[in-house]
Every structure is written in C-alpha cells, then in structure tokens.
Design a protein around this motif. Structure first.
Motif, PDB file in Angstrom:
ATOM      1  N   VAL A  82       0.985  -1.424   0.048  1.00 14.83           N
ATOM      2  CA  VAL A  82      -0.171   0.075   0.036  1.00 14.83           C
ATOM      3  C   VAL A  82       0.995   1.157  -0.148  1.00 14.83           C
ATOM      4  N   THR A  83       1.748   1.260   0.841  1.00 11.54           N
ATOM      5  CA  THR A  83       2.699   2.558   0.769  1.00 11.54           C
ATOM      6  C   THR A  83       3.582   2.760  -0.646  1.00 11.54           C
TER       7      THR A  83
ATOM      8  N   LYS B  74      -3.433  -5.253  11.557  1.00 13.73           N
ATOM      9  CA  LYS B  74      -2.244  -4.783  12.383  1.00 13.73           C
ATOM     10  C   LYS B  74      -1.612  -3.382  11.883  1.00 13.73           C
ATOM     11  N   GLY B  75      -2.587  -2.349  11.619  1.00 16.01           N
ATOM     12  CA  GLY B  75      -2.215  -0.895  11.488  1.00 16.01           C
ATOM     13  C   GLY B  75      -1.856  -0.867   9.859  1.00 16.01           C
ATOM     14  N   ASP B  76      -1.921  -1.733   9.100  1.00 15.67           N
ATOM     15  CA  ASP B  76      -1.422  -1.797   7.858  1.00 15.67           C
ATOM     16  C   ASP B  76      -2.792  -1.947   6.880  1.00 15.67           C
ATOM     17  N   CYS B  77      -2.628  -1.640   5.760  1.00 13.44           N
ATOM     18  CA  CYS B  77      -4.107  -1.991   4.545  1.00 13.44           C
ATOM     19  C   CYS B  77      -3.388  -2.959   3.596  1.00 13.44           C
ATOM     20  N   VAL B  78      -4.315  -3.753   3.407  1.00 12.24           N
ATOM     21  CA  VAL B  78      -3.981  -4.623   2.401  1.00 12.24           C
ATOM     22  C   VAL B  78      -5.139  -4.647   1.565  1.00 12.24           C
ATOM     23  N   ALA B  79      -4.852  -5.142   0.154  1.00  8.27           N
ATOM     24  CA  ALA B  79      -6.041  -5.433  -0.791  1.00  8.27           C
ATOM     25  C   ALA B  79      -6.558  -6.686  -0.542  1.00  8.27           C
TER      26      ALA B  79
END
Length: 125
Positions: free
Chosen positions: A83-84, A118-123
């Motif tokens: 995502v980053t 866990k605070g991160d985004c995933v598709a």
C-alpha cells in the motif's frame, strides 16, 4: 450534448479544454496534480475549466483525479505491491490521505476492498 469521445471536427472549445485537462491528468498520475498545474497546461482560467469539466464529465476535476488515481492503485494493489508503494506511485504524498480517498471510492461491493490488519492496509478480493 458534448461527449469526451467526440470527433475532432466537432470539438467545442470547452470539450477541447476538457480533453486536454484529462490528457494532462492521465499523463501525470504519478505526481501530485493541482488545479493550477492543469490550468497552466490547458491555458484557461480555473473557474472556466472547472465549470466545463464538471458539465462534460459529470465530475469535478478533483473527483476525476482521485478516481483515476484510485483505479490505478486498485490494479497495483492487486498485482501485489504494498500500500505504501502504491500510494507513492499514484502521486499521493500522504499515506493517510491515500487510504482516506481510496476507502471513500471503493466499497465492499467492489472487487477491491481495504481491510485493516495490524495497522496496515491490504487489498483483498
């Protein structure tokens, strides 16, 4: 009515300016794009371009930019990029702003959704 795919011989000034603006946006998706950048490229006033763009496309310039960037981001996310990395590739200077815009445009009913882990985004499909 005007359509973006009109023949060159029937282009009104408003349609031609809108097409130029769309071309500029599409050619610069990897960058932060401002209305002033587009106005300079098209050589028309911001009020005039904004009014014509909305009338012809049904979207504001900012809506068109965000939608186009997020459609590209969706395909990049589904290709496995982080995502980053995707937010940087589509010209969002802020990760948080990218997430906010992406979530606004893509809902659970579409092929790509954002899920938090866990605070991160995933598709996810």
């Amino acid at each position: 009515t005007d359509t973006v795919n009109s023949d060159q011989n029937t282009l009104t000034p408003a349609l031609l300016q809108t097409k130029k603006a769309m071309h500029f946006i599409m050619s610069n998706l990897q960058n932060k794009i401002t209305i002033n950048d587009i106005v300079a490229a098209v050589n028309v006033s911001s009020a005039h371009l904004s009014r014509n763009f909305k009338q012809i496309t049904g979207k504001t310039i900012v809506e068109f930019i965000n939608t186009t960037k997020c459609e590209l981001a969706q395909s990049l996310l589904l290709s496995g990029l982080s995502v980053t990395e995707v937010s940087n590739r589509v010209g969002f200077n802020s990760y948080a702003h990218f997430i906010k815009i992406f979530k606004k445009l893509f809902t659970r009913n579409q092929s790509c959704i954002i899920m938090y882990s866990k605070g991160d985004c995933v598709a996810a499909q």
